[in-house]
Design a protein around this motif. Structure first.
Motif, PDB file in Angstrom:
ATOM      1  N   LEU A 146      -8.728  46.315  -7.017  1.00 40.91           N
ATOM      2  CA  LEU A 146      -8.517  45.094  -6.241  1.00 40.91           C
ATOM      3  C   LEU A 146      -9.072  43.897  -6.998  1.00 40.91           C
ATOM      4  O   LEU A 146     -10.196  43.937  -7.509  1.00 40.91           O
ATOM      5  N   SER A 147      -8.282  42.840  -7.065  1.00 39.54           N
ATOM      6  CA  SER A 147      -8.731  41.577  -7.642  1.00 39.54           C
ATOM      7  C   SER A 147      -8.528  40.505  -6.585  1.00 39.54           C
ATOM      8  O   SER A 147      -7.392  40.180  -6.230  1.00 39.54           O
ATOM      9  N   GLY A 148      -9.629  39.970  -6.061  1.00 39.77           N
ATOM     10  CA  GLY A 148      -9.558  38.947  -5.036  1.00 39.77           C
ATOM     11  C   GLY A 148      -9.859  37.569  -5.588  1.00 39.77           C
ATOM     12  O   GLY A 148     -10.434  37.417  -6.676  1.00 39.77           O
ATOM     13  N   LEU A 149      -9.484  36.552  -4.804  1.00 35.29           N
ATOM     14  CA  LEU A 149      -9.725  35.150  -5.187  1.00 35.29           C
ATOM     15  C   LEU A 149      -9.228  34.863  -6.594  1.00 35.29           C
ATOM     16  O   LEU A 149      -9.892  34.210  -7.399  1.00 35.29           O
ATOM     17  N   TYR A 150      -8.033  35.396  -6.905  1.00 35.25           N
ATOM     18  CA  TYR A 150      -7.382  35.140  -8.193  1.00 35.25           C
ATOM     19  C   TYR A 150      -8.242  35.570  -9.382  1.00 35.25           C
ATOM     20  O   TYR A 150      -8.177  34.976 -10.457  1.00 35.25           O
ATOM     21  N   GLY A 151      -9.032  36.610  -9.193  1.00 35.66           N
ATOM     22  CA  GLY A 151      -9.811  37.142 -10.298  1.00 35.66           C
ATOM     23  C   GLY A 151     -11.296  36.837 -10.235  1.00 35.66           C
ATOM     24  O   GLY A 151     -12.058  37.305 -11.088  1.00 35.66           O
ATOM     25  N   LEU A 152     -11.741  36.075  -9.234  1.00 40.97           N
ATOM     26  CA  LEU A 152     -13.167  35.774  -9.109  1.00 40.97           C
ATOM     27  C   LEU A 152     -13.955  36.959  -8.567  1.00 40.97           C
ATOM     28  O   LEU A 152     -15.183  36.995  -8.681  1.00 40.97           O
ATOM     29  N   GLU A 153     -13.264  37.909  -7.941  1.00 45.37           N
ATOM     30  CA  GLU A 153     -13.901  39.118  -7.423  1.00 45.37           C
ATOM     31  C   GLU A 153     -13.037  40.316  -7.783  1.00 45.37           C
ATOM     32  O   GLU A 153     -11.819  40.277  -7.574  1.00 45.37           O
ATOM     33  N   THR A 154     -13.634  41.361  -8.312  1.00 44.52           N
ATOM     34  CA  THR A 154     -12.869  42.549  -8.702  1.00 44.52           C
ATOM     35  C   THR A 154     -13.597  43.810  -8.251  1.00 44.52           C
ATOM     36  O   THR A 154     -14.820  43.899  -8.355  1.00 44.52           O
ATOM     37  N   ARG A 155     -12.816  44.760  -7.732  1.00 44.32           N
ATOM     38  CA  ARG A 155     -13.351  46.097  -7.478  1.00 44.32           C
ATOM     39  C   ARG A 155     -12.517  47.082  -8.275  1.00 44.32           C
ATOM     40  O   ARG A 155     -11.313  47.199  -8.075  1.00 44.32           O
TER      41      ARG A 155
END
Length: 258
Positions: free
Chosen positions: A80-89
């Motif tokens: 998962l990449s959230g906030l256009y790459g600012l958060e990644t799992r």
């Protein structure tokens, strides 16, 4: 979904072990809704991605949504990449760029100021490391939202981006869907990479994949067309499908039992 002979999708289905299956969320795996909190993956979307994780090299959802929202819907096997790459799992490990974390207090202040200074009927979505100002349900507020966001961006240094029926304010960090998709696709063992999306932010991902073609990676980009999809999105893609239901059906077609 029955694919005609020679369809590029068949190359991915034939070599899932060497494929990166990458997709947006809103407007691609889920219908667009007025309140972002009400969005849900379409029936079968999560199950299809989970099934693909057992066969494909990489399966990822790359979204403007906060990671907390995405993790509520997708298991650990889906990157998962959230906030256009600012958060990644990835592989259960969550990472955030340190340079983005330094902007958290500015984002918190932005949320407070937007809620205080914009009309009460404007939806201010706090995302932790970003904020989105929505005008889908109040299109008459578009001009005042854009003007406020432009002024606040100039005062704080936050990056302003226009999205579908919204304006986003993000830390000025050099990550976007293009950098995320390029990083996921340009890894050892990936021979094929595809990306599906429906909004302006997805064009960067389409272009990133196109650049990987010179490195010998076979790529395919899919625009998921809805009522609000900008023409630049469909123009930048290799293929166009009509809405999230067709997008999910196309992903399901990658599975042998489909």
């Amino acid at each position: 979904m029955n694919l005609p002979a020679g369809d590029p999708w068949q190359a991915f289905a034939a070599d899932l072990a060497g494929s990166a299956i990458l997709t947006d969320f809103d407007g691609t795996l889920a219908e667009i809704v007025v309140d972002p909190a009400d969005a849900e993956p379409l029936p079968g979307a999560v199950e299809t991605l989970e099934a693909l994780t057992h066969r494909a090299h990489t399966v990822a959802v790359v979204s403007g949504r906060p990671l907390a929202f995405l993790t509520a819907h997708f298991g650990d096997d889906v990157t998962l990449s959230g906030l256009y790459g600012l958060e990644t799992r990835r592989d259960g490990v969550v990472t955030r760029p340190p340079e983005a974390e330094r902007w958290r207090s500015v984002i918190t202040d932005t949320v407070e100021r937007a809620r205080a200074e914009l009309p009460d009927d404007v939806l201010v979505e706090a995302k932790g490391l970003a904020v989105t100002l929505h005008y889908r349900n109040v299109p008459q507020r578009r001009a005042v939202i854009e003007s406020w966001a432009e002024g606040w961006s100039g005062r704080t240094g936050l990056h302003r981006a226009d999205a579908r029926c919204s304006v986003e304010l993000n830390p000025p960090v050099d990550v976007d869907k293009g950098t995320v998709v390029a990083g996921l696709a340009a890894t050892p063992g990936v021979r094929h990479a595809l990306y599906m999306g429906d909004d302006r932010a997805d064009v960067a991902a389409f272009h990133a994949l196109a650049r990987l073609e010179v490195n010998g990676i076979h790529t395919h980009t899919v625009a998921v067309r809805g009522d609000e999809t900008p023409d630049e999105v469909t123009a930048a893609a290799d293929r166009v499908v009509e809405g999230p239901h067709e997008a999910v059906a196309l992903l399901r077609a990658l599975l042998p039992e489909a």
